[in-house]
Every structure is written in structure tokens, then in C-alpha cells.
Design an enzyme around this catalytic site. Structure first.
Site, PDB file in Angstrom:
ATOM      1  CB  ALA A  62      -0.810   2.289   3.777  1.00  0.00           C
ATOM      2  CB  SER A  63       4.239   4.135   5.239  1.00  0.00           C
ATOM      3  OG  SER A  63       3.947   4.237   6.618  1.00  0.00           O
ATOM      4  CB  THR A  64       4.958   2.607   0.637  1.00  0.00           C
ATOM      5  OG1 THR A  64       4.482   1.266   0.847  1.00  0.00           O
ATOM      6  CG2 THR A  64       6.069   2.908   1.637  1.00  0.00           C
TER       7      THR A  64
END
Length: 210
Positions: free
Chosen positions: A13-15
Site C-alpha cells: 500500500a502506498s501510505t
């Protein structure tokens, strides 16, 4: 799967506020339907636009020739610029790691058992060529999508600032208050994560008043 090949899932996941394990059940179910099982999971919260991803590198270092790296989507693996994608692809191909992504049905056969070594070798060479070509295309598409979203975001912020409407990201006050109440009642970070579905970082920021 034959010949001792193993399947390892990579989830990203990006964040920090996003749930990197969101697709775990989906990957488990898919593997079961294909008659395979996942030997291990490599999970991290990091941007796909950088090679600075410790868990991905740990996975590639650990995996052996013939092993399969399972992905929910190709963009979980890369949103890299062309030069960096070439580096990552070289690592994968150099180790003889095969890729399988749920959004690329033509990669599914890497999980199937083969009737003969000759058939397995022949199909692997064909699939390697097709997969390599398609991955280059999809890697470029994923990067373009990343760049387009960032450009639109910057344009939107600039326009909002001109109109005096931009105030940065709004805090989720309801979620923050819920976290504070649960902490006052003595619940641990892990318990709050489970109840509210938020990240440890979000809880910490709420407690610190950030």
C-alpha cells in the site's frame, strides 16, 4: 505446482494509513482455486514509484529460481520510471523468478502443474517472452497513471489556492475523537486498530494531537 516451486505474495500500500494486507484473502482464495498455496507473505507500506522498498528487496533476495511472485495487480510491483523498472525487471529475470498477477490472466499458468518437463520448459519460455513484453507496457501505464494523478492533484491545489479555498488535508475529527475516547478507556493501539480499522500511525497522531 511441480518441481519444488514456491509461491510468495507481495502486498503493498502506498501510505502508512492504508491497509497493505487488504488483498491477502483474495490472493489466498485465488491460489487455492489454482491448486497452489502461498509459502510466505512480504508486506509493506511504500510508494511503488521508488525502489526503496525493503520488503520487496527481501522477497527477491530470498526467492529462488522457479519461484512465483504473486501480486494483486502489476501496479503493486511497479510505478517506477523506465530506468528503474529496467533495474527491477533485471533482478527478477536474473534470478529466474516468475510473476503472477490477478489482473493478468495469461500469467495464471505459472501456478499449474505440467504433464512433462518438455512442455513445462516450452511453455515457460513462451510465457517469459509474453510476460516480459506485457509487463513493460503495463509498467509504463502504471507510471503514467501515477504522474497524471500527481499532476491533477497539483493543479487542483493550485486552483484552490487561487480561489482561497485550499486549507490542506482536513483531519478526520470523528475518527480522532473515537481514538481518544478508546485510549482513555485503556485500549491498546492494537485493539483500536482492530475496532476502527485505522493505522497505528493515525492513532499515534491523534494521541499526540498532530
Amino acid at each position: 505446482m511441480g518441481n519444488g516451486s514456491r509461491v510468495f505474495a507481495y502486498l503493498r500500500a502506498s501510505t502508512a494509513d492504508q491497509d497493505a494486507t487488504r488483498a491477502k484473502t483474495m490472493l489466498d482464495t485465488f491460489c487455492h482455486e489454482q491448486g497452489a498455496s502461498i509459502s510466505g507473505y512480504f508486506v509493506e507500506n511504500a510508494s511503488g514509484a521508488t525502489l526503496d522498498r525493503p520488503e520487496l528487496m527481501r522477497a527477491l533476495s530470498f526467492m529462488q529460481e522457479g519461484d512465483v511472485l504473486l501480486l494483486e495487480q502489476v501496479d503493486r510491483l511497479t510505478r517506477l520510471k523506465s530506468a528503474e523498472w529496467e533495474k527491477l525487471r533485471a533482478i527478477i529475470e536474473g534470478k529466474g523468478i516468475r510473476l503472477c498477477a490477478l489482473d493478468l490472466p495469461f500469467t495464471f499458468p505459472v501456478l499449474e502443474k505440467k504433464d512433462s518437463v518438455a512442455e513445462d520448459d516450452f511453455q515457460q519460455r513462451i510465457m517469459a517472452a509474453i510476460t516480459g513484453m506485457m509487463l513493460d507496457v503495463l509498467a509504463a501505464v502504471a507510471r503514467k497513471d501515477f504522474d497524471d494523478r500527481r499532476r491533477r492533484q497539483k493543479e487542483g491545489i493550485a486552483k484552490a489556492k487561487e480561489q482561497g479555498k485550499y486549507a490542506g488535508r482536513k483531519k478526520d475529527e470523528q475518527k480522532r475523537n473515537q481514538i481518544l475516547v478508546l485510549r482513555e478507556r485503556g485500549l491498546s493501539y492494537s485493539e483500536i486498530e482492530g475496532l476502527l480499522g485505522c493505522s497505528r500511525r493515525t492513532i499515534s497522531k491523534a494521541v499526540r494531537g498532530v
